[in-house]
Motif scaffolding. Structure first.
Motif, mmCIF file in Angstrom:
data_model
loop_
_atom_site.group_PDB
_atom_site.id
_atom_site.type_symbol
_atom_site.label_atom_id
_atom_site.label_comp_id
_atom_site.label_asym_id
_atom_site.label_seq_id
_atom_site.Cartn_x
_atom_site.Cartn_y
_atom_site.Cartn_z
ATOM 1 N N UNK A 280 0.836 -1.200 0.000
ATOM 2 C CA UNK A 280 0.000 0.000 0.000
ATOM 3 C C UNK A 280 0.875 1.256 0.000
ATOM 4 N N UNK A 281 1.951 1.224 0.793
ATOM 5 C CA UNK A 281 2.866 2.364 0.831
ATOM 6 C C UNK A 281 3.416 2.662 -0.562
ATOM 7 N N UNK A 282 3.893 1.612 -1.240
ATOM 8 C CA UNK A 282 4.481 1.827 -2.560
ATOM 9 C C UNK A 282 3.447 2.290 -3.576
ATOM 10 N N UNK A 283 2.311 1.586 -3.580
ATOM 11 C CA UNK A 283 1.288 1.928 -4.574
ATOM 12 C C UNK A 283 0.784 3.353 -4.352
ATOM 13 N N UNK A 284 0.529 3.700 -3.078
ATOM 14 C CA UNK A 284 0.030 5.040 -2.786
ATOM 15 C C UNK A 284 1.017 6.107 -3.255
ATOM 16 N N UNK A 285 2.294 5.913 -2.910
ATOM 17 C CA UNK A 285 3.277 6.935 -3.257
ATOM 18 C C UNK A 285 3.393 7.086 -4.769
ATOM 19 N N UNK A 286 3.403 5.964 -5.476
ATOM 20 C CA UNK A 286 3.484 6.043 -6.938
ATOM 21 C C UNK A 286 2.227 6.713 -7.500
ATOM 22 N N UNK A 287 1.067 6.360 -6.942
ATOM 23 C CA UNK A 287 -0.181 6.949 -7.445
ATOM 24 C C UNK A 287 -0.198 8.459 -7.218
ATOM 25 N N UNK A 288 0.259 8.903 -6.032
ATOM 26 C CA UNK A 288 0.303 10.350 -5.768
ATOM 27 C C UNK A 288 1.171 11.037 -6.808
ATOM 28 N N UNK A 289 2.346 10.445 -7.046
ATOM 29 C CA UNK A 289 3.270 11.028 -8.014
ATOM 30 C C UNK A 289 2.620 11.105 -9.389
ATOM 31 N N UNK A 290 1.936 10.043 -9.787
ATOM 32 C CA UNK A 290 1.320 10.015 -11.119
ATOM 33 C C UNK A 290 0.233 11.075 -11.230
ATOM 34 N N UNK A 291 -0.594 11.192 -10.209
ATOM 35 C CA UNK A 291 -1.680 12.182 -10.252
ATOM 36 C C UNK A 291 -1.109 13.594 -10.339
ATOM 37 N N UNK A 292 -0.074 13.850 -9.529
ATOM 38 C CA UNK A 292 0.526 15.185 -9.540
ATOM 39 C C UNK A 292 1.140 15.479 -10.911
ATOM 40 N N UNK A 293 1.803 14.485 -11.484
ATOM 41 C CA UNK A 293 2.406 14.679 -12.806
ATOM 42 C C UNK A 293 1.337 15.023 -13.840
ATOM 43 N N UNK A 294 0.255 14.265 -13.820
ATOM 44 C CA UNK A 294 -0.823 14.525 -14.791
ATOM 45 C C UNK A 294 -1.450 15.900 -14.563
ATOM 46 N N UNK A 295 -1.620 16.245 -13.293
ATOM 47 C CA UNK A 295 -2.213 17.557 -12.999
ATOM 48 C C UNK A 295 -1.299 18.680 -13.483
ATOM 49 N N UNK A 296 0.010 18.492 -13.323
ATOM 50 C CA UNK A 296 0.944 19.541 -13.727
ATOM 51 C C UNK A 296 1.063 19.634 -15.247
ATOM 52 N N UNK A 297 0.840 18.494 -15.904
ATOM 53 C CA UNK A 297 0.940 18.475 -17.365
ATOM 54 C C UNK A 297 -0.099 19.387 -17.986
ATOM 55 N N UNK A 298 -1.260 19.413 -17.373
ATOM 56 C CA UNK A 298 -2.336 20.254 -17.877
ATOM 57 C C UNK A 298 -3.051 20.862 -16.672
ATOM 58 N N UNK A 299 -2.439 21.924 -16.098
ATOM 59 C CA UNK A 299 -2.921 22.405 -14.794
ATOM 60 C C UNK A 299 -4.399 22.768 -14.823
ATOM 61 N N UNK A 300 -5.208 22.168 -13.942
ATOM 62 C CA UNK A 300 -6.631 22.490 -13.903
ATOM 63 C C UNK A 300 -6.847 23.908 -13.370
ATOM 64 N N UNK A 301 -7.973 24.501 -13.769
ATOM 65 C CA UNK A 301 -8.257 25.889 -13.374
ATOM 66 C C UNK A 301 -8.344 26.036 -11.857
ATOM 67 N N UNK A 302 -8.904 24.997 -11.218
ATOM 68 C CA UNK A 302 -9.102 25.092 -9.766
ATOM 69 C C UNK A 302 -7.773 25.180 -9.022
ATOM 70 N N UNK A 303 -6.691 24.773 -9.691
ATOM 71 C CA UNK A 303 -5.396 24.705 -9.025
ATOM 72 C C UNK A 303 -5.008 26.041 -8.402
#
Lengths: 108, 497
Positions: free
Chosen positions: B374-397
């Protein structure tokens, strides 16, 4: 177990760990020094920095108030380093039964 | 910024070299984490087995709290607002002292008693494992810090784009993927090894830039007079009223005590001797970085009076006064400042989700193997979500960012500080203080009740409201349980917590 969940007890019956008393004093000292640093910096900057900008006196090529703020910061840096080395004490971080003399404090 | 093609390639090359070094650290720490025994995995991952020495702790706090703000935003305001802003920057120079002297020793002892792996663990145990405290904590931590991390990546990648001419996405990949590798696979070990490289690069960049710029600006007095002629406000403290300056000091100096990524190192240090040395080292680093960088932002005016983007003050200055390969080092320094903050924050978010959400609410009886996965999966998932969000920053950001650091600080400062040092504080007071501080901050910052700011940054009023609520509500409700008082104030843990 039941006793530990109790919210009816007299705080004076609980022995305070002496290490936490040290930590508490050090926290007060830290905040105190930081507030003093802020007050001295602001007073120096806002008094020396008064008046029209083109009539500023310069020290070592800097406006006097800015120079003063830098001196205050460096001075407090020395104080902070002194405190961390000679005022803050070392304590054991784990709870070893051999450490720390028993102090029962009724006033705390 | 106009950057000649040849210069761009050299900057890019230097930056690649820096990235390669971090990649090496990522691989090394990943290998070393693989050797860790299953039972100790989570402990090693989040707090490096509580064995960190002075240099790492010093840099974790210093570089963790000094983000893009210290290299880009801060000097940018020094450029745009002037020395009044630079003076406020001084408030942060003793961050190591404030964090370690303020809460370091207490957290060091308590964290070992309750086996805390996250900042939120300390609060949740203190407040009787109250689910509302937990939920509020998890939500605010994930939303605010997630948004903050994303914005840091966006800033870094944009800078990369304008300095090297390579596309934004490539900058994002280079800025983020290394962090993701050493944080997600190496945990605290990866982050703490990387921070040494980053702190070193930041220091070299600052020193080189400062002395090169000073050489170009001499005689200093005429350079500063020239800035004063552009606009007298740029060199006077009175640009800001004293009460506003005071509030900025509170924002950047005092509240460091309650920022989770700044407090994180107090969970990891080895002994109090290391802690005391970390204050000395940290003070030297942050005094150098802050004094030199923010002042230079202002001095850049004398050399380049008409920057379109004030945040580009330091990179533009670097290109003006430094040889190309050293300009690349400055870009690496900026990257280091961003990545070190982001690395610490990713660990905070991950620990919060795994410890305070998964283990507390979803699966309290998780096995060591489950926890590791869970530790590994969570950390990787957080990183992936942040990367995707930064790739196309949402307006709410941007909207969330406005509230991020101020919101975190105004909701955690007093529940944390009073929780650690005032035995009578209880969960009712903490909830009232967290909600009250945050709501007040949003009301003022969101311009619904701006008058409550009294000419200051909204954080001051919010802190006062939050502190009063913690005290008053706690006194009106039952005292905390004996278990909590024994653990946080008494001489020992009553039993397995």
């Amino acid at each position: 177990m039941k006793d530990l969940d109790s919210r009816n007890y007299d705080i004076r019956d609980i022995e305070i760990d002496p290490r936490f008393k040290i930590a508490y004093k050090e926290m007060l000292l830290t905040l105190g020094v930081w507030f003093l640093f802020m007050v001295v910096s602001l007073v120096v900057a806002y008094t020396l920095g008064k008046g029209p900008v083109d009539q500023y006196t310069y020290v070592l090529g800097m406006p006097a108030w800015w120079f003063g703020a830098i001196v205050v910061t460096l001075f407090f840096a020395v104080i902070v380093i002194y405190i961390s080395q000679f005022v803050f004490t070392d304590v054991e971080l784990t709870d070893e039964p051999t450490k720390a003399p028993t102090i029962r404090n009724r006033n705390n | 910024m106009e950057v000649p093609a040849q210069l761009r390639m050299i900057i890019f090359g230097t930056f690649l070299l820096y990235t390669a070094i971090l990649l090496g650290i990522g691989v090394y720490s990943q290998r070393s984490m693989q050797k860790v025994a299953l039972a100790n995995y989570v402990d090693e991952f989040y707090t490096a087995g509580r064995g960190m020495g002075a240099l790492v702790v010093a840099l974790m706090i210093a570089a963790g709290l000094c983000s893009a703000g210290t290299f880009l935003g801060g000097p940018g305001l020094g450029y745009a607002v002037g020395l009044a802003w630079a003076l406020a920057g001084f408030s942060q120079v003793f961050m190591n002292f404030c964090v370690l002297g303020g809460v370091g020793k207490k957290i060091g002892i308590v964290a070992r008693r309750i086996k805390a792996q996250s900042y939120l663990d300390i609060l949740i145990h203190r407040y009787e494992r109250n689910p509302i405290v937990g939920l509020l904590g998890v939500l605010s931590m994930v939303v605010f810090m997630g948004a903050y991390v994303t914005s840091q990546f966006v800033g870094g990648a944009r800078l990369f784009e304008s300095m090297t001419g390579f596309p934004y996405w490539l900058g994002l990949v280079l800025f983020s993927v290394v962090v993701l590798i050493y944080a997600a696979f190496g945990g605290m070990k990866g982050v703490s090894l990387a921070v040494i490289v980053q702190g070193l690069v930041m220091t070299i960049a600052v020193l080189v830039l400062f002395f090169a710029a000073m050489g170009r600006l001499m005689p200093l007095e005429s350079a500063i007079r020239k800035i004063g002629q552009l606009d007298p406000k740029l060199i006077s403290p009175w640009t800001w009223k004293p009460q506003y300056e005071f509030s900025m000091w509170v924002v950047f100096g005092l509240v460091t005590i309650s920022l989770p990524h700044g407090v994180l190192p107090t969970l990891t240090y080895k002994n109090t001797k290391a802690m005391r040395s970390a204050i000395v080292l940290g003070t030297v680093f942050v005094v150098l970085w802050t004094l030199m960088l923010i002042w230079m932002g202002n001095l850049t005016r004398a050399l380049i009076p008409n920057l379109k983007v004030p945040d580009h003050a330091i990179p533009s200055l670097a290109m003006t006064v430094l040889p190309p390969w050293l300009t690349g080092v400055v870009l690496a320094g900026v990257a280091g400042a961003i990545q070190s903050t982001v690395g610490a924050m990713i660990l905070v978010i991950s620990a919060t989700i795994v410890r305070d959400a998964y283990l507390a609410f979803i699966n309290p009886k998780a096995t060591a193997q489950q926890l590791k996965s869970v530790t590994q999966i969570t950390t990787i998932a957080i990183c992936a979500i942040i990367f995707l969000a930064a790739l196309n920053p949402p307006k709410a950001l941007e909207w969330v960012i406005v509230f991020a650091i101020g919101g975190l600080a105004s909701s955690y400062f007093f529940p944390m500080l009073l929780g650690l040092y005032w035995w009578r504080a209880n969960e009712y007071g903490a909830i009232a203080g967290m909600v009250g501080g945050l709501v007040t901050y949003m009301l003022i910052k969101g311009k619904i009740l701006p008058a409550l700011a009294f000419g200051m940054d909204p954080i001051v009023t919010s802190l006062v409201v939050s502190g009063l609520l913690v005290v008053v509500v706690s006194l009106l409700t039952p005292q905390p349980s004996k278990r909590v008082v024994l653990t946080y104030f008494g001489k020992g843990v009553p039993e397995e917590m």
